[in-house]
Design a protein around this motif. Sequence first.
Motif: not given
Lengths: 404, 302, 261
Positions: A187, A190-195, A197, A199, B31, B37, B101-102, B105, B237, B282-283, B286-287
């Motif tokens: 799952p 598919r997310l990028k970068g900070d998301y 992190a 998750v 944000y 974040i 961006r990392l 963070l 968050f 959250l999961i 976002l999914t």
Amino acid sequence: MNRLEILKKSLINAILGILLTFPITVIKVNTIEKEITWRWYMLALVGSVIFVISYLWIRQQERQKAGITFKFKESKLGIKYHSLMDKPGVTKRVLIFSTILIIALPFITSPYTTSIFTTALIYIILGLGLNIVVGLGGLLNLGYAAFFGVGAYTFAILNQNFGIGFWLALPLGGLASALFGAIVGLPVLRLKGDYLAIVTLGFGEMTRIVTENFGALTNGPSGIANIPKPTLFGHTFGYFGSTRFVYLIAVALVVLIIFIVWRMENSRIGRSWVAMREDDIACEAMGVDLTKAKMTLFIISASIAGIAGVLFAAKTTFINPQSFTVWESIMILCIVVLGGKGSVRGVILGGLILILLPEYLRAFQQYRMLIFGFLLIVMMVFRPGGIIQNVRKIYKIEGDLSNE
Amino acid sequence: MDVGYFFKLLLSGLTRGSIYALIALGYTMVYGIIKLINFAHGELYMIGAFTGLIVASVLNYAGVDPVLTLVIATIFAIIFSSAFGVTIEKIAYKPLRNTQRLSALISAIGVSMFLQNFVLLFQTSDFLSFPNLIPEFKFLAPVENYLSSPQILIYICTAIFLIGFTVLVKFTKIGKAMRATAQDSKMSLLLGININKVISVTFLTGSAAAAIGGVLISSQVGQINFYIGFIVGIKAFVAAVLGGIGSIGGAVLGAFVLGLVESFGTGYISSDYEDLFAFLFLILILTFKPSGLLGKSLKQKV
Amino acid sequence: MSSKVLEIKNLLMQFGGLKAVNDVSLDIHESQITALIGPNGAGKTTFFNCLTGVYTPTSGDINIIPPGKKLIRANGLKPNKITEIGLARTFQNIRLFQNMTVLENVMIGRHAVTNAGVLGAIFNGKKTKEEEKKIIHDSHEILKVMNLEKFANEFASNLPYGAQRLLEIARALATDPFLLLLDEPAAGMNPQETIELIGTIEKLKHEFNLSILLIEHDMHLVMNLSDMCYVMDYGRLIAKGTPEETANNPTVIKAYLGEDF
Ligand SMILES: Nc1ncnc2c1ncn2[C@@H]1O[C@H](COP(=O)(O)OP(=O)(O)O)[C@@H](O)[C@H]1O
Ligand SMILES: [Mg+2]
């Protein structure tokens, strides 16, 4: 800015800093006795620390603005180092000498030292594993300790229930962790970068919470004890012997994993990971299947953590969920980031510094996390590549000498 | 079904939701404007709570009137939390504005570690008890089994803050600048908006909201330690993401949804898994709907 | 006329209320250079993004017909699949792998046409070694064609601007495409570089037997290179024809220069 201006600015910063931190540093509340202690000496302490840091900070900023960056090769020490190392045969001798030293270490030092070095080696393994994801792939995984935990618990549970020993558990722990990585990866990738992190952080914490509450299998918060140390062809060692043996296994695993990472990072697959880090959209347009690449990264990195977990369980003979919290993940991240993202040598250095330094500088222990936190910021601001910056391989083009 | 129990859970869910809303606001604004974040945002809430506790204790032990003490402690909490927020931005985020961006963070993670351990070292790792300052509201006597005075106070303060905040964002000049920057920061720069000021104000208001939340919840729960910010921060968050990060209404909605789910979840399922719901949420969100409940789905421009 | 390699029917790409590509239909023929021109914001890059799988179009058809093979409906395919089929692209706002060497950038392009996996990398057997050698060799050949071999071991970020644009093309070539999509390849180049680029594109077309779709602002380049020219404005196709025809088309002139001219 000249020196005087920097000093002036630092003085202002020190005063502002004193004001900012006043309630927390100066006033100490004892809520049980209902007493207040005013620690006025903190003003001087905080002020001078901020003054010095501010001075160095601004000076470094000015230097970078002027384009002066630190290059080890061009520093005094670096020139000496290279003139020494570049002599014929020196590298080889250094290598042989350090190999002997590394192998001899447990036999010439105390079990205590051996044990600390083993811890450092375990963290180096973890750092190398996380580095694949963070350094090469550019994906931030903040739940890495969970993979570590899955490995450790796999060994502990399999041993408790089926009497499985270290050597069988080692691959099984790696496998279980890889499987876990695949399940988590499905799952989240598919997310990028900070998301991604956040998750992965969520997954890590969920794993810990479930471990704490799933007592039937994991024995809950109190953890699992009496995990056996490794044996050698059925031979069990005494306390000294097994401490040494675990150390040597750790060394062997580190060497093996370094070898694998080296092979990987300059291969077709490894290149595609680095390209993904650099620009995922362009990378995909070059025909790289990002989902597959991320999944591969995640699984390989997870299995390395799993192996480290089995080793950890065997070393400590006792594990509980507290060893696998998000702060553990962040600690491993510190090793990678401070040492040098994407650089194997950087990660080794990072692991040694972050684990050994606090052990040997006891006074430092208390301030460990405070300083690491601060160093993360400093590193990102001034040297985002870490202490040892990653370099790319230079390829020789064969059969084309005309261009050399 | 026990209706009383249900109401109790409902009201405690609203309390949680209020606190999450106050913190989530800061996440979503930061944000929205700098696409970071702010991992350390929960620590600002913790700093607010600590400052509040320290000031309140000093006044309380000196025999100052409890209500006045609460007011002064809250004001100090707001001031110091905001100052920390703005300082953090200047030191740890501003130099990284134009990098990956990392990096920002990771810097934020560093800030979080630093602040937690800063408070741990200079104060204590033990729980400190927060003085009991909120008076018993007499009119609550008939429903005291379901609703306490601190809860009422939390609802009221949250409502006031949210209204004030909406006015700030919708009608003031700086609020307009904030919205413009969130839409398109390059364009705003060209139009002469002072981005640095906008960012500072964003951190300032976000930290102030967190500080209010920190003092309120501490005086309700009655004790705090250096670690309280971390988990609450992550949850806030989650609330912001749930609502659609960058959207202020979304953050508030997400906060209340999360607060209620947690409250009912722990009440009807099991309190062992209190922290699990947020992460599950959250999961799932976002999914399946990364843009959140109220967020706009944007395709990255190529 | 030669056979079609790409066939677009009624393509629509909507962002909220904005129809960035609106009912566009066009064909690309084998071994031709087709130009797509139009003012800024006309939707040209968005059109490219639809073709290459970066965006999934709202409606319409994208059919790819690889020479000598069956038609493939490409709507909603992932970018890497499209590249595997044989479309390769460059990016208007350069997207090189900055912290990799120039050679490595091109080597990534060979990813789609090679197949060593994880185990191959770890054991590094004969097959993997050979494949790796071939990747290096082929990539170097492509650098030579693009006149970039002198930069082979430089970081991509250290290249001069014009060379970065060429590297974008080199990288795309490395995927063995039959259709090359170039998004403003001459943007930011000086006149001398542009003239050289015209020569290079001609050369590539013949040497690699390519069909080319080209977005460009520079009319000089379009007039010199293209066999066919399409004009876009506000998401719609407003004209098509030979470069000369379109250059003299009043609608096109109006679109470019505004109503009052
Ligand atoms: N991901 C996106 N989201 C929203 N609008 C977009 C997106 N990509 C492009 N657009 C809009 O589509 C229009 C066409 O843009 P573009 O294709 O880049 O034009 P061109 O390449 O012809 O200059 C522009 O108005 C642009 O703002
Ligand atoms: Mg364009």
